[in-house]
Design a protein around this motif. Structure first.
Motif, PDB file in Angstrom:
ATOM      1  N   HIS A  23       0.987  -1.373   0.074  1.00  0.00           N
ATOM      2  CA  HIS A  23       0.141  -0.020  -0.030  1.00  0.00           C
ATOM      3  C   HIS A  23       0.696   1.431   0.071  1.00  0.00           C
ATOM      4  CE1 HIS A  23      -3.423   2.526   0.577  1.00  0.00           C
ATOM      5  NE2 HIS A  23      -3.173   3.044   1.870  1.00  0.00           N
ATOM      6  N   TYR A  24       2.045   1.408   0.823  1.00  0.00           N
ATOM      7  CA  TYR A  24       2.636   2.531   0.759  1.00  0.00           C
ATOM      8  C   TYR A  24       3.307   2.394  -0.518  1.00  0.00           C
ATOM      9  CZ  TYR A  24       1.958   2.133   6.012  1.00  0.00           C
ATOM     10  OH  TYR A  24       1.410   1.792   7.116  1.00  0.00           O
ATOM     11  N   ASP A  25       3.836   1.587  -1.068  1.00  0.00           N
ATOM     12  CA  ASP A  25       4.349   1.590  -2.412  1.00  0.00           C
ATOM     13  C   ASP A  25       3.326   2.494  -3.361  1.00  0.00           C
ATOM     14  OD1 ASP A  25       6.161   1.328  -4.320  1.00  0.00           O
ATOM     15  OD2 ASP A  25       5.524  -0.816  -5.017  1.00  0.00           O
ATOM     16  N   SER A  26       2.179   1.917  -3.410  1.00  0.00           N
ATOM     17  CA  SER A  26       1.259   2.581  -4.273  1.00  0.00           C
ATOM     18  C   SER A  26       1.149   4.014  -4.011  1.00  0.00           C
ATOM     19  CB  SER A  26      -0.182   1.706  -4.246  1.00  0.00           C
ATOM     20  OG  SER A  26      -0.860   2.004  -2.770  1.00  0.00           O
ATOM     21  N   LEU A  27       1.426   4.393  -2.783  1.00  0.00           N
ATOM     22  CA  LEU A  27       1.235   5.784  -2.376  1.00  0.00           C
ATOM     23  C   LEU A  27       2.466   6.547  -2.548  1.00  0.00           C
ATOM     24  CD1 LEU A  27      -0.886   5.522   0.870  1.00  0.00           C
ATOM     25  CD2 LEU A  27      -1.699   5.876  -1.368  1.00  0.00           C
ATOM     26  N   ARG A  28       3.664   5.902  -3.061  1.00  0.00           N
ATOM     27  CA  ARG A  28       4.843   6.374  -3.230  1.00  0.00           C
ATOM     28  C   ARG A  28       5.429   7.152  -1.817  1.00  0.00           C
ATOM     29  NH1 ARG A  28       6.318   6.842  -8.533  1.00  0.00           N
ATOM     30  NH2 ARG A  28       4.776   6.743  -9.900  1.00  0.00           N
ATOM     31  N   LEU A  29       5.019   6.376  -0.795  1.00  0.00           N
ATOM     32  CA  LEU A  29       5.520   6.829   0.412  1.00  0.00           C
ATOM     33  C   LEU A  29       6.681   5.835   0.866  1.00  0.00           C
ATOM     34  CD1 LEU A  29       5.156   7.802   3.396  1.00  0.00           C
ATOM     35  CD2 LEU A  29       3.536   5.819   4.000  1.00  0.00           C
ATOM     36  N   LEU A  30       6.786   4.809   0.824  1.00  0.00           N
ATOM     37  CA  LEU A  30       7.831   3.933   0.993  1.00  0.00           C
ATOM     38  C   LEU A  30       8.140   2.833  -0.019  1.00  0.00           C
ATOM     39  CD1 LEU A  30      10.545   3.370   3.046  1.00  0.00           C
ATOM     40  CD2 LEU A  30       8.757   1.743   4.245  1.00  0.00           C
ATOM     41  N   SER A  31       8.881   3.244  -1.114  1.00  0.00           N
ATOM     42  CA  SER A  31       8.802   2.328  -2.175  1.00  0.00           C
ATOM     43  C   SER A  31      10.040   1.420  -2.371  1.00  0.00           C
ATOM     44  CB  SER A  31       8.752   2.980  -3.656  1.00  0.00           C
ATOM     45  OG  SER A  31       7.526   3.750  -3.865  1.00  0.00           O
ATOM     46  N   PRO A  32      10.010   0.309  -2.623  1.00  0.00           N
ATOM     47  CA  PRO A  32      11.165  -0.737  -2.860  1.00  0.00           C
ATOM     48  C   PRO A  32      12.573   0.081  -3.521  1.00  0.00           C
ATOM     49  CG  PRO A  32       9.568  -1.569  -4.208  1.00  0.00           C
ATOM     50  CD  PRO A  32       8.671  -0.376  -3.414  1.00  0.00           C
ATOM     51  N   ALA A  33      13.624  -0.423  -3.616  1.00  0.00           N
ATOM     52  CA  ALA A  33      14.380   0.151  -4.185  1.00  0.00           C
ATOM     53  C   ALA A  33      14.517  -0.618  -5.544  1.00  0.00           C
ATOM     54  CB  ALA A  33      15.925  -0.104  -3.451  1.00  0.00           C
ATOM     55  N   SER A  34      13.848  -1.746  -5.701  1.00  0.00           N
ATOM     56  CA  SER A  34      14.003  -2.443  -7.100  1.00  0.00           C
ATOM     57  C   SER A  34      12.701  -3.348  -7.234  1.00  0.00           C
ATOM     58  CB  SER A  34      15.415  -3.199  -7.143  1.00  0.00           C
ATOM     59  OG  SER A  34      15.364  -3.975  -8.392  1.00  0.00           O
ATOM     60  N   VAL A  35      12.172  -3.428  -8.347  1.00  0.00           N
ATOM     61  CA  VAL A  35      11.155  -4.382  -8.572  1.00  0.00           C
ATOM     62  C   VAL A  35      11.641  -5.054  -9.754  1.00  0.00           C
ATOM     63  CG1 VAL A  35       8.626  -4.512  -9.154  1.00  0.00           C
ATOM     64  CG2 VAL A  35       9.469  -2.596  -7.644  1.00  0.00           C
TER      65      VAL A  35
END
Length: 273
Positions: A23-35
């Motif tokens: 959820h945080y990734d979708s909000l650009r709050l805490l995105s992974p370093a790599s996908v």
């Protein structure tokens, strides 16, 4: 080289759930370093763990996500500290509201539906209200006559005038109400605040007409309107009410009261010729 963590490992390291991380990734709050483009696997670095733990702590404190996102950009330092102190004040205010609600709830449980009725009795009897009204009215006069008033005393004067008016509303006559509105208007005029001075001054004619009040009370009602309009910058309207006040002075029975009004009218600011 960066130490890569899977989403599960990062979740365990930060105390966040994998669902929350997505959820945080979708909000650009805490995105992974790599996908991974093919598998969609998210990978985080060890360097992101402190941010992840901060996010968890801020969410535990019930900060909304948009606020968390904003604070995350501050990093450590005064800006973050100030934001957290502000949030603490909000929590303290909420705690006080909850305490009041619990207090009201306890009374409702103990006293039944009667506890829901608003409390309108201040606990003061008529004599106490009258004594407070007189004391505060006279205290305001003392402050009005003090040319060296401080800013704090200006504030105190405003509150004292309103408090006096409140006590007279409980036990006073219509004349007491007129005089209270007059004093509130005078206080605001002295402080250069035209709008509230006019608001209170306009109460006077309404009460006088309704209750048949005349003599010097009516004369000073007109004086208050003349002064308040002058403070508000409307010198034409001020002059009109000055004339009304001078005319009302002829109907005042006591010479001393008439002279007092006429002397006060001389202190009303007038347009320069």
């Amino acid at each position: 080289m960066a130490t890569w963590l899977s989403i599960g490992q990062f979740a365990r390291a930060t105390g966040l759930t994998t669902k929350a991380l997505r959820h945080y990734d979708s909000l650009r709050l805490l995105s992974p370093a790599s996908v991974d483009a093919e598998t969609g696997y998210r990978r985080y670095t060890q360097d992101q763990v402190p941010d992840g733990r901060l996010v968890r702590r801020l969410r535990d404190l019930e900060l909304p996500l948009d606020e968390v996102k904003r604070l995350l950009g501050y990093g450590e330092g005064p800006a973050l500290d100030d934001a957290l102190i502000a949030h603490r004040r909000r929590l303290e205010a909420r705690r006080m509201r909850l305490q009041r609600q619990l207090h009201d709830l306890d009374h409702l449980v103990a006293d039944g539906k009667d506890a829901m009725a608003p409390k309108t009795d201040t606990g003061l009897d008529a004599e106490q209200n009258r004594a407070a009204g007189i004391a505060l009215f006279n205290y305001v006069w003392t402050l009005l006559e003090n040319e060296g008033r401080t800013e704090d005393q200006d504030v105190e004067m405003v509150h004292a005038a309103h408090a006096s008016a409140y006590h007279w509303m409980q036990v006073g006559t219509a004349a007491n109400r007129v005089r209270s509105e007059w004093q509130c208007s005078r206080v605001y005029s002295v402080l250069g605040r035209g709008e509230p001075a006019l608001w209170h001054a306009r109460k006077g004619p309404v009460i006088c007409e309704r209750e048949g009040i005349g003599d010097w009370d009516l004369g000073f009602v007109y004086e208050a309107l003349a002064r308040a309009h002058a403070v508000a910058g409307d010198m034409q309207e001020s002059a009109r009410w000055l004339e009304q006040a001078r005319n009302a002075a002829t109907d005042i029975a006591e010479d001393g009261d008439r002279e007092l009004l006429l002397a006060d009218l001389e202190t009303v600011p007038q347009a320069q010729a």
